[in-house]
Design a protein around this motif. Structure first.
Motif, PDB file in Angstrom:
ATOM      1  N   TRP A 117      20.957   2.353  -9.560  1.00 52.30           N
ATOM      2  CA  TRP A 117      19.973   1.736 -10.454  1.00 52.30           C
ATOM      3  C   TRP A 117      18.889   2.729 -10.860  1.00 52.30           C
ATOM      4  N   CYS A 118      18.574   3.680  -9.999  1.00 54.35           N
ATOM      5  CA  CYS A 118      17.642   4.735 -10.395  1.00 54.35           C
ATOM      6  C   CYS A 118      18.215   5.563 -11.539  1.00 54.35           C
ATOM      7  N   TYR A 119      19.505   5.888 -11.443  1.00 54.51           N
ATOM      8  CA  TYR A 119      20.145   6.604 -12.543  1.00 54.51           C
ATOM      9  C   TYR A 119      20.106   5.769 -13.824  1.00 54.51           C
ATOM     10  N   PHE A 120      20.361   4.473 -13.686  1.00 54.49           N
ATOM     11  CA  PHE A 120      20.329   3.584 -14.854  1.00 54.49           C
ATOM     12  C   PHE A 120      18.945   3.613 -15.501  1.00 54.49           C
ATOM     13  N   LEU A 121      17.914   3.445 -14.701  1.00 49.78           N
ATOM     14  CA  LEU A 121      16.552   3.401 -15.223  1.00 49.78           C
ATOM     15  C   LEU A 121      16.113   4.756 -15.772  1.00 49.78           C
ATOM     16  N   SER A 122      16.788   5.819 -15.326  1.00 51.78           N
ATOM     17  CA  SER A 122      16.521   7.157 -15.856  1.00 51.78           C
ATOM     18  C   SER A 122      17.441   7.484 -17.035  1.00 51.78           C
ATOM     19  N   GLU A 123      18.244   6.496 -17.439  1.00 56.67           N
ATOM     20  CA  GLU A 123      19.152   6.604 -18.582  1.00 56.67           C
ATOM     21  C   GLU A 123      20.285   7.597 -18.359  1.00 56.67           C
ATOM     22  N   ASP A 124      20.627   7.838 -17.110  1.00 58.55           N
ATOM     23  CA  ASP A 124      21.794   8.647 -16.777  1.00 58.55           C
ATOM     24  C   ASP A 124      22.916   7.669 -16.417  1.00 58.55           C
ATOM     25  N   GLU A 150       0.871  -1.180   0.000  1.00 56.24           N
ATOM     26  CA  GLU A 150       0.000   0.000   0.000  1.00 56.24           C
ATOM     27  C   GLU A 150       0.909   1.231   0.000  1.00 56.24           C
ATOM     28  N   TYR A 151       1.528   1.472  -1.162  1.00 51.84           N
ATOM     29  CA  TYR A 151       2.611   2.452  -1.227  1.00 51.84           C
ATOM     30  C   TYR A 151       2.146   3.891  -1.049  1.00 51.84           C
ATOM     31  N   THR A 152       0.957   4.214  -1.526  1.00 49.94           N
ATOM     32  CA  THR A 152       0.477   5.584  -1.417  1.00 49.94           C
ATOM     33  C   THR A 152       0.273   5.983   0.041  1.00 49.94           C
ATOM     34  N   VAL A 153      -0.300   5.077   0.820  1.00 50.56           N
ATOM     35  CA  VAL A 153      -0.495   5.346   2.253  1.00 50.56           C
ATOM     36  C   VAL A 153       0.857   5.414   2.950  1.00 50.56           C
ATOM     37  N   ALA A 154       1.761   4.511   2.583  1.00 50.54           N
ATOM     38  CA  ALA A 154       3.101   4.519   3.171  1.00 50.54           C
ATOM     39  C   ALA A 154       3.791   5.854   2.928  1.00 50.54           C
ATOM     40  N   LEU A 155       3.676   6.379   1.718  1.00 51.85           N
ATOM     41  CA  LEU A 155       4.292   7.673   1.401  1.00 51.85           C
ATOM     42  C   LEU A 155       3.764   8.783   2.299  1.00 51.85           C
ATOM     43  N   GLU A 170      12.743   3.917  -1.156  1.00 55.29           N
ATOM     44  CA  GLU A 170      12.338   2.592  -1.628  1.00 55.29           C
ATOM     45  C   GLU A 170      10.887   2.599  -2.115  1.00 55.29           C
ATOM     46  N   THR A 171      10.057   3.384  -1.448  1.00 55.55           N
ATOM     47  CA  THR A 171       8.641   3.442  -1.824  1.00 55.55           C
ATOM     48  C   THR A 171       8.469   4.119  -3.180  1.00 55.55           C
ATOM     49  N   TRP A 172       9.151   5.245  -3.371  1.00 55.33           N
ATOM     50  CA  TRP A 172       9.089   5.910  -4.675  1.00 55.33           C
ATOM     51  C   TRP A 172       9.639   4.994  -5.773  1.00 55.33           C
ATOM     52  N   TYR A 173      10.668   4.232  -5.436  1.00 52.10           N
ATOM     53  CA  TYR A 173      11.230   3.286  -6.408  1.00 52.10           C
ATOM     54  C   TYR A 173      10.171   2.260  -6.817  1.00 52.10           C
ATOM     55  N   GLN A 174       9.468   1.715  -5.844  1.00 57.54           N
ATOM     56  CA  GLN A 174       8.436   0.726  -6.141  1.00 57.54           C
ATOM     57  C   GLN A 174       7.326   1.322  -7.003  1.00 57.54           C
ATOM     58  N   LEU A 175       7.093   2.608  -6.859  1.00 62.00           N
ATOM     59  CA  LEU A 175       6.065   3.282  -7.651  1.00 62.00           C
ATOM     60  C   LEU A 175       6.579   3.713  -9.026  1.00 62.00           C
ATOM     61  N   GLY A 176       7.873   3.452  -9.303  1.00 63.45           N
ATOM     62  CA  GLY A 176       8.438   3.764 -10.606  1.00 63.45           C
ATOM     63  C   GLY A 176       8.834   5.218 -10.789  1.00 63.45           C
ATOM     64  N   ASN A 177       8.849   5.996  -9.705  1.00 66.60           N
ATOM     65  CA  ASN A 177       9.263   7.396  -9.781  1.00 66.60           C
ATOM     66  C   ASN A 177      10.731   7.465  -9.351  1.00 66.60           C
ATOM     67  N   TYR A 178      11.624   7.204 -10.307  1.00 69.33           N
ATOM     68  CA  TYR A 178      13.036   7.041  -9.978  1.00 69.33           C
ATOM     69  C   TYR A 178      13.715   8.363  -9.635  1.00 69.33           C
ATOM     70  N   SER A 179      13.272   9.448 -10.230  1.00 70.22           N
ATOM     71  CA  SER A 179      13.869  10.741  -9.905  1.00 70.22           C
ATOM     72  C   SER A 179      13.545  11.145  -8.472  1.00 70.22           C
ATOM     73  N   GLU A 180      12.299  10.897  -8.047  1.00 67.35           N
ATOM     74  CA  GLU A 180      11.921  11.217  -6.672  1.00 67.35           C
ATOM     75  C   GLU A 180      12.639  10.293  -5.688  1.00 67.35           C
ATOM     76  N   ALA A 181      12.739   9.028  -6.023  1.00 63.17           N
ATOM     77  CA  ALA A 181      13.471   8.079  -5.175  1.00 63.17           C
ATOM     78  C   ALA A 181      14.914   8.527  -5.002  1.00 63.17           C
ATOM     79  N   ASN A 182      15.503   8.999  -6.091  1.00 60.88           N
ATOM     80  CA  ASN A 182      16.918   9.365  -6.060  1.00 60.88           C
ATOM     81  C   ASN A 182      17.182  10.593  -5.202  1.00 60.88           C
ATOM     82  N   ILE A 183      16.212  11.475  -5.081  1.00 57.09           N
ATOM     83  CA  ILE A 183      16.373  12.627  -4.186  1.00 57.09           C
ATOM     84  C   ILE A 183      16.690  12.150  -2.770  1.00 57.09           C
ATOM     85  N   HIS A 184      15.992  11.122  -2.349  1.00 55.26           N
ATOM     86  CA  HIS A 184      16.151  10.630  -0.972  1.00 55.26           C
ATOM     87  C   HIS A 184      17.385   9.743  -0.821  1.00 55.26           C
ATOM     88  N   TYR A 185      17.671   8.921  -1.836  1.00 59.98           N
ATOM     89  CA  TYR A 185      18.926   8.165  -1.795  1.00 59.98           C
ATOM     90  C   TYR A 185      20.119   9.122  -1.724  1.00 59.98           C
TER      91      TYR A 185
END
Length: 218
Positions: free
Chosen positions: A140-147, A76-81, A103-118
């Protein structure tokens, strides 16, 4: 509560706080139980009671993290966020929440937002227990974002500094993929062949999959 029998837990926690209104742990668990039962008015009232109680010494950010973790574990990622952001609003440096929100943003496929926190953890807490996992996650977020250049930097940092990690082989595989996407085929072959030569304990990628990228690189 742990078994998910929230109605029974609710009855017992209510009895406990009626006997001792200042029993902090019981109040926290009561608040979380209301949340799980979707009794939001009671949840909000209990939360307000906790935060306004001058005798309360517990960490609300941790309790919000625990609620978020419960929801993360059932996807339940939205509630977790929502709960994680509340936790970070109280304490931006509560690293359990900081890492889990990544990790939650990563699971939701928002890699740029996930990377802010990493990257927040990488930049400010290189001695923390979350540093290594943040390097791997960020890479891996950078990879999936093609950076791919930034992905390479993070993955190499992980590999150079954490050779004993259980995720070391995973990092080698991802670094090989990163070199492949940059058309650096010599380093792709070198990295992935070194992976094949290692024992494949905890290796989730098959040899045939790795050989595919090596073959493509020749």
């Amino acid at each position: 509560y742990i078994a998910g029998e929230y109605q029974e837990a609710l009855s017992l926690f209510r009895k406990t706080v009626n006997i001792n209104p200042n029993y902090e742990k019981a109040r926290m668990l009561l608040m979380r139980t209301y949340y799980h039962l979707d009794q939001m008015d009671e949840y909000l009232a209990e939360r307000k009671r906790i935060t306004e109680n001058v005798n309360f010494t517990g960490d609300l950010e941790r309790e919000l993290y625990q609620v978020a973790y419960d929801f993360f574990s059932i996807k339940e990622y939205t509630v977790a966020l929502e709960k994680l952001q509340e936790s970070l609003d109280i304490n931006p440096d509560y690293l359990e929440s900081r890492f889990l929100i990544a990790e939650t943003w990563y699971q939701l496929g928002n890699y740029s937002e996930a990377n802010i926190h990493y990257q927040y953890i990488i930049s400010n807490y290189s001695q923390s227990e979350y540093y290594a996992d943040s390097l791997l996650g960020s890479g891996w977020c950078y990879f999936l974002s093609e950076d791919y250049r930034q992905a390479e930097n993070c993955l190499k940092l992980f590999i150079d500094n954490f050779p004993q990690s259980s995720f070391y082989q995973e990092a080698l595989y991802k670094l090989g993929r990163t070199y492949f996407m940059q058309e650096d085929y010599h380093k792709t072959i070198e990295t992935l062949e070194s992976l094949i030569n290692r024992e494949f304990e905890q290796q989730k990628h098959s040899i045939s999959e790795i050989n595919f990228f090596i073959g493509q690189s020749y």
